[in-house]
Design a protein around this motif. Structure first.
Motif, PDB file in Angstrom:
ATOM      1  N   LYS A 167       0.828  -1.209   0.000  1.00 45.99           N
ATOM      2  CA  LYS A 167       0.000   0.000   0.000  1.00 45.99           C
ATOM      3  C   LYS A 167       0.864   1.261   0.000  1.00 45.99           C
ATOM      4  CE  LYS A 167      -4.048  -1.962   2.276  1.00 45.99           C
ATOM      5  NZ  LYS A 167      -4.889  -1.951   3.480  1.00 45.99           N
ATOM      6  N   ARG A 199       2.469   1.707  -3.407  1.00 46.75           N
ATOM      7  CA  ARG A 199       1.472   2.226  -4.344  1.00 46.75           C
ATOM      8  C   ARG A 199       1.233   3.715  -4.099  1.00 46.75           C
ATOM      9  NH1 ARG A 199      -2.707  -1.161  -3.241  1.00 46.75           N
ATOM     10  NH2 ARG A 199      -1.433  -2.849  -4.045  1.00 46.75           N
ATOM     11  N   ARG A 216       5.952   0.433  -7.863  1.00 45.64           N
ATOM     12  CA  ARG A 216       5.518  -0.956  -7.913  1.00 45.64           C
ATOM     13  C   ARG A 216       6.650  -1.834  -7.402  1.00 45.64           C
ATOM     14  NH1 ARG A 216       4.021  -1.997 -13.881  1.00 45.64           N
ATOM     15  NH2 ARG A 216       5.731  -0.565 -14.118  1.00 45.64           N
TER      16      ARG A 216
END
Length: 94
Positions: free
Chosen positions: A81, A84, A89
């Motif tokens: 999380k 992101r 990535r």
């Protein structure tokens, strides 16, 4: 003799661009030490703004500070999380 004035060094102060963050995290992942990776993610999150990262991840700001500290042990879902939220990535490579 004059006293030398010092101040604590904070990596977050030097992570100005996305490229800075990527290079910093690459070095931490290369080392492979989980505590270092968590702390580096914490530095990157603080550089972006922990309140903003918390809002984007749906996690509490204080819990992120704790999980992403050198003594923290974030869940893998938290790592994903935060990555992101930083616009990054996590992907394998050989």
């Amino acid at each position: 003799m004059a006293k030398t004035k010092t101040r604590p060094w904070d990596a977050a102060d030097h992570l100005k661009t996305k490229e800075d963050i990527v290079l910093y995290l690459e070095a931490a992942f290369e080392d492979g030490e989980p505590a270092l990776i968590a702390a580096a993610l914490g530095d990157a999150a603080r550089a972006k703004g922990m309140t903003k990262v918390a809002a984007e991840t749906g996690l509490g700001r204080e819990s992120l500070y704790k999980a992403l500290s050198p003594c923290g042990n974030p869940e893998f879902a938290t790592v994903l999380k935060v990555m992101r939220a930083l616009g990054l990535r996590l992907r394998p490579s050989a």
